[in-house]
Every structure is written in C-alpha cells, then in structure tokens.
Design an enzyme around this catalytic site. Structure first.
Site, PDB file in Angstrom:
ATOM      1  N   ARG A 111       8.825  43.921  83.144  1.00  0.00           N
ATOM      2  CA  ARG A 111      10.224  43.867  83.601  1.00  0.00           C
ATOM      3  C   ARG A 111      10.417  42.762  84.650  1.00  0.00           C
ATOM      4  O   ARG A 111      11.372  41.983  84.569  1.00  0.00           O
ATOM      5  CB  ARG A 111      10.584  45.240  84.190  1.00  0.00           C
ATOM      6  N   ARG A 128      12.791  39.669  83.965  1.00  0.00           N
ATOM      7  CA  ARG A 128      14.035  39.543  84.745  1.00  0.00           C
ATOM      8  C   ARG A 128      14.052  38.252  85.565  1.00  0.00           C
ATOM      9  O   ARG A 128      15.031  37.526  85.582  1.00  0.00           O
ATOM     10  CB  ARG A 128      14.183  40.751  85.674  1.00  0.00           C
ATOM     11  N   ASP A 179      -9.469  50.590  86.474  1.00  0.00           N
ATOM     12  CA  ASP A 179     -10.822  50.528  87.052  1.00  0.00           C
ATOM     13  C   ASP A 179     -10.856  49.833  88.424  1.00  0.00           C
ATOM     14  O   ASP A 179     -11.828  49.991  89.160  1.00  0.00           O
ATOM     15  CB  ASP A 179     -11.780  49.767  86.116  1.00  0.00           C
TER      16      ASP A 179
HETATM   17  O1  F6P Z   1     -10.889  49.495  81.430  1.00  0.00           O
HETATM   18  C1  F6P Z   1     -10.188  50.685  81.369  1.00  0.00           C
HETATM   19  C2  F6P Z   1     -10.976  51.745  80.636  1.00  0.00           C
HETATM   20  O2  F6P Z   1     -10.198  52.917  80.579  1.00  0.00           O
HETATM   21  C3  F6P Z   1     -12.356  52.058  81.230  1.00  0.00           C
HETATM   22  O3  F6P Z   1     -12.281  52.879  82.352  1.00  0.00           O
HETATM   23  C4  F6P Z   1     -13.033  52.667  80.036  1.00  0.00           C
HETATM   24  O4  F6P Z   1     -14.447  52.519  80.118  1.00  0.00           O
HETATM   25  C5  F6P Z   1     -12.492  51.854  78.898  1.00  0.00           C
HETATM   26  O5  F6P Z   1     -11.254  51.321  79.330  1.00  0.00           O
HETATM   27  C6  F6P Z   1     -12.270  52.587  77.599  1.00  0.00           C
HETATM   28  O6  F6P Z   1     -11.920  51.658  76.656  1.00  0.00           O
HETATM   29  P1  F6P Z   1     -11.251  51.971  75.245  1.00  0.00           P
HETATM   30  O7  F6P Z   1      -9.774  52.076  75.464  1.00  0.00           O
HETATM   31  O8  F6P Z   1     -11.577  50.773  74.432  1.00  0.00           O
HETATM   32  O9  F6P Z   1     -11.828  53.242  74.750  1.00  0.00           O
END
Ligand code: F6P
Length: 320
Positions: free
Chosen positions: A22, A26, A128
């Site tokens: 957004r 914008r 993360d």
């Molecule tokens: O990077 C974000 C994340 O959720 C990590 O914490 C996790 O290890 C990974 O992506 C999971 O990835 P995917 O969506 O490919 O299963």
C-alpha cells in the site's frame, strides 16, 4: 507516459507485506509512477503474471495478513536460464526498476538481478528477523505477538497439569524469534541454533525449578535445532517429569499485522519509493536504533546477524 516500477513480494509471507504494498503504491502513484504488481514472487516474471496497482486497489489491505500479490519461492532465479528470463520480462515490461519485499533469500535474488543492470530496491520482510542491516523486519512483531499469545495459553494448561512444555518456534536456522518469544512469555529456557546447550544441565535445572515450586516450565525451542519431539523425550527421561510438545507452526506467519508491524511496513515502503525516486538504487531499507536507514544491498548478502547475548542472560536471570 508514466514511469513504471515493478513490485514483488517474495519468499515466505509475513504479516505487514500488504501495508508495504500500500505504501509503495500510494506514494509511487502520487509521484507519477505506474506500479506493476508481479504476482506469486519472482515466478510472476517467468509466467507473465502481473497486475497494475492503483490507489484504490490497495484500499482496505493495511490490516490484512498475507500478501495480495501472493508469494512463493522460485528456485529458477538461481539458474542462468531463470534469471535471464526474469530480466528479459522486466525489460519487455518497460520497468524502470523493481522493488522487492522479502527475506534474506529474496534480497539475495534482488542483488543478483541488480547485477544484470536492473535497478532494484529491497524491503526486508520475514517473521524470522534474520536479515542483516535492520533491527527489525516486517512481520516480526506480529509473529512474536502471535507466538507469545499461544504460549500464554499453553502456560494455563501446563500449570494445571504440573507439566513441562517444549514449544517449537519458527525461524529457519536462526533463533531471534525464539529468544524474544522466550523473554516475553517468561519461558524457563530457550534452545536456539546460535547457542550450544547441554541437555543434562537443562534437565537438571528443570528439576530444580520444580523443587523450587514451579508449577509449569516452558522451553522455547527453535525449529533450527532439530526435532523438538526427540528433545522432549530426552528431557522426560532425564527428569522423570511429564513433558508435552506443541509446535506453533504456520500460525506464526498469518493473522492481522500489529500496529507496530504496520507502521514499520508503511515507513519501509515509503522510504524505498523515496530512495528510488531520488536515484539511490540497489539499496535496502531498514531500521537502525529507531531510525529508518538504508545501505547497498550487497553489504548484507551472506552476512549473519548476531544474537543479543544480553537478552539471553536476561531470560535466564528472570526465569528462576
Ligand atoms: O522464513 C520464514 C519461514 O516461516 C521460516 O521460519 C520457516 O523455516 C520457513 O519459512 C518455512 O518455509 P515454507 O513456507 O517454504 O514451508
């Protein structure tokens, strides 16, 4: 003719990506740009999947989780053929540049694209919080709150049953989310990839905690440390106490972004557009000690963000 900029959300989704979309749209439209949304991450460049974003098409999305552009991981961008195809599409579309919203993998792809003469801007977004060069990424605060709220609930049942819980938290090979969750939820221990641990010592401490009258004990366990189930089994064996496992999983990636996440995403989106307009290309935006910052993308690729040791000490000091 309007100057065109591409906008991509890439990698794992993070709450607040919409607020960034957004902001870019914008501010970009108000500067006279046409914003072309590339759908499903970099894949949209390989599959010719685009949508023009207007002032009104980004209405009512600031509070939505996920990303209206959709997202995905696109291993093809790591190949010469895939990269050439993506670059060709950007040129055919007449895009002056591309703004990429995503985590460290997406920022690496942005850096690689810039090497082909494409002007890029990168906006860090990942639950993360493992991107170097920024104290916080879009989505992190929301995921943190989601996980803490879940552990608060787990604490109720743990206390009622005098149990130990091992709660698995996302973060790929990093422990930033787990550590902050551990502090905010009052966990007794955190297990994170950045730190070696001695399971006998932890089991001993958990036992001592019980002896001191603790009714529940929670270990926040980062997914990058292996199997939380195996860990819990060992703790059960070593302590002789009842242990349960709860894997918070993908709920950490969804939900309404917190106000903090929305503000950060709005600032990042605005800053990225502003930098692009002022010809400061191939930069990423971040937040450093409370201020919006920027630096060349190349500076953060393949760099490891450091865990805050003081936070670790704090957790242990307060969990007695
Ligand atoms: O990077 C974000 C994340 O959720 C990590 O914490 C996790 O290890 C990974 O992506 C999971 O990835 P995917 O969506 O490919 O299963």
């Amino acid at each position: 003719m309007a100057r065109k900029i591409g906008l991509i959300t890439s990698g794992g989704d993070a709450p607040g990506m919409n607020a960034a979309i957004r902001a870019v749209t914008r501010y970009g439209v108000s500067l006279g740009y046409e914003i072309i949304g590339i759908r499903r991450g970099f894949r949209g460049l390989l599959d010719d999947d685009f949508v023009t974003l207007s002032l009104r098409s980004v209405s009512g999305i600031i509070d939505d989780g996920g990303t209206i552009l959709r997202t995905g991981r696109c291993p093809e961008t790591k190949t010469k053929t895939g990269m050439n195809r993506a670059v060709k599409t950007i040129k055919q579309l007449g895009l002056e540049g591309v703004i990429i919203i995503g985590g460290d993998g997406s920022l690496a792809a942005a850096n690689a694209i810039s090497k082909h003469g494409i002007k890029v801007m990168a906006i860090p977004a990942s639950i993360d919080n493992d991107v170097c060069g920024t104290d916080e990424t879009i989505g992190y605060d929301t995921a943190l709150n989601t996980a803490v709220e879940a552990i608060d609930k787990i604490r109720d049942t743990a206390t009622s049953h005098d149990r130990i819980f091992v709660v698995e938290i996302m973060g790929r090979e990093h422990g930033f989310l787990t550590l902050d969750v551990g502090i905010a939820a009052g966990c007794e221990f955190v297990i994170i990839p950045e730190l070696k641990y001695d399971i006998n010592k932890i089991a001993g401490e958990l036992r001592k905690g019980k002896e001191r009258g603790k009714t529940s004990e929670i270990v926040a366990f980062a997914e990058g440390c292996g199997s939380s189930v195996d860990f819990a089994k060992k703790i059960e064996k070593l302590t002789g106490l009842e242990v349960r496992v709860s894997n918070l999983g993908y709920i950490q990636r969804g939900g309404r972004p917190t106000a903090r996440t929305r503000i950060l995403a709005s600032k990042f989106g605005y800053a990225a557009m502003h930098l692009f307009h002022n010809k400061k290309y191939n930069h990423f935006v971040g937040i450093t000690e409370g201020k919006i910052s920027s630096a060349p993308i190349g500076k953060i690729i393949n760099k490891n963000k450091k865990i805050n040791d003081a936070e670790l000490k704090l957790l242990r000091k307060l969990s007695i």
